[in-house]
Design an enzyme around this catalytic site. Structure first.
Site, PDB file in Angstrom:
ATOM      1  N   ASP A  40      13.382  30.968  -9.829  1.00  0.00           N
ATOM      2  CA  ASP A  40      14.092  31.348 -11.049  1.00  0.00           C
ATOM      3  C   ASP A  40      13.156  32.081 -12.008  1.00  0.00           C
ATOM      4  O   ASP A  40      13.478  33.169 -12.510  1.00  0.00           O
ATOM      5  CB  ASP A  40      14.676  30.088 -11.698  1.00  0.00           C
ATOM      6  CG  ASP A  40      15.679  30.367 -12.795  1.00  0.00           C
ATOM      7  OD1 ASP A  40      16.237  31.477 -12.846  1.00  0.00           O
ATOM      8  OD2 ASP A  40      15.913  29.451 -13.601  1.00  0.00           O
ATOM      9  N   VAL A 128      11.346  22.345  -6.576  1.00  0.00           N
ATOM     10  CA  VAL A 128      11.264  21.271  -7.574  1.00  0.00           C
ATOM     11  C   VAL A 128      12.464  20.325  -7.524  1.00  0.00           C
ATOM     12  O   VAL A 128      12.378  19.208  -8.024  1.00  0.00           O
ATOM     13  CB  VAL A 128      11.092  21.832  -9.008  1.00  0.00           C
ATOM     14  CG1 VAL A 128       9.782  22.580  -9.137  1.00  0.00           C
ATOM     15  CG2 VAL A 128      12.255  22.699  -9.413  1.00  0.00           C
ATOM     16  N   TYR A 129      13.566  20.737  -6.901  1.00  0.00           N
ATOM     17  CA  TYR A 129      14.725  19.849  -6.795  1.00  0.00           C
ATOM     18  C   TYR A 129      14.575  18.829  -5.670  1.00  0.00           C
ATOM     19  O   TYR A 129      15.416  17.955  -5.501  1.00  0.00           O
ATOM     20  CB  TYR A 129      16.012  20.656  -6.611  1.00  0.00           C
ATOM     21  CG  TYR A 129      16.552  21.248  -7.903  1.00  0.00           C
ATOM     22  CD1 TYR A 129      15.781  21.345  -9.058  1.00  0.00           C
ATOM     23  CD2 TYR A 129      17.845  21.710  -7.967  1.00  0.00           C
ATOM     24  CE1 TYR A 129      16.288  21.888 -10.228  1.00  0.00           C
ATOM     25  CE2 TYR A 129      18.370  22.257  -9.141  1.00  0.00           C
ATOM     26  CZ  TYR A 129      17.582  22.335 -10.261  1.00  0.00           C
ATOM     27  OH  TYR A 129      18.091  22.869 -11.420  1.00  0.00           O
TER      28      TYR A 129
END
Length: 184
Positions: A40, A128-129
């Site tokens: 992102d 990161v999820y």
């Protein structure tokens, strides 16, 4: 590495998603579409502020997990950025596989709706999820293969994987998906 599904190509490469000269790239976004780290952040840095300005104006309520929205690509070498929100891994007990598959399906549907013949994905939710890379790869590739089987579009779906570990996990999963596809 690649495989054919109907008259479409499902391809894996190792590299930088923001450098892809393709119709649309997919952003692993957060639900507020506020920009962040990882994929992102890289997309917003490379694409410039116009992407954030557009998503703020068009999608003030953000995007729910499993859904996708589309914007122009700013300074990126593609036409569109498709922003999708994958699930945070919670042990697989909160519909994570279903939500991840939905994120891929809805992203591909937006690509088809906007006449994109090529689309590039990162490994959604596998950073990161916390979604385990091997499971993320299997769920992602199967979801894409099923979509290509049904819609015969887009003509090229490319997974752009940042490092050798992700590429290895996706390569192994693609071998398994290719065996299933041969039986269709």
């Amino acid at each position: 590495m690649k495989t054919q599904i109907q008259n479409c190509t499902l391809q894996l490469v190792q590299g930088d998603l923001t450098n892809q000269k393709i119709d649309a790239i997919v952003n692993a976004a957060n639900s507020s579409l506020a920009g962040g780290g990882g994929v992102d952040g890289a997309i917003h840095r490379a694409g410039g502020p116009s992407i954030m300005e557009e998503t703020d104006a068009r999608y003030p309520d953000g995007c729910e997990t499993g859904n996708a929205v589309i914007s122009s690509a700013g300074n990126l070498p593609c036409k569109f950025v498709i922003h999708t929100v994958g699930p945070v891994w919670q042990g697989g007990i909160r519909r994570e596989p279903e939500l991840l598959k939905s994120a891929y399906h809805n992203s591909l549907q937006l690509a088809v709706d906007h006449q994109c013949e090529s689309v590039a994905f990162p490994a959604i939710s596998a950073g990161v999820y916390g979604y385990p890379m091997d499971l993320a790869a299997a769920h992602a590739l199967m979801s894409v293969a099923e979509f290509l089987r049904e819609h015969e579009a887009p003509k090229l779906v490319r997974f752009v994987l940042f490092d050798s570990g992700a590429y290895g996990a996706f390569s192994h999963a693609l071998e398994n998906v290719a065996k299933i596809v041969q039986k269709w």
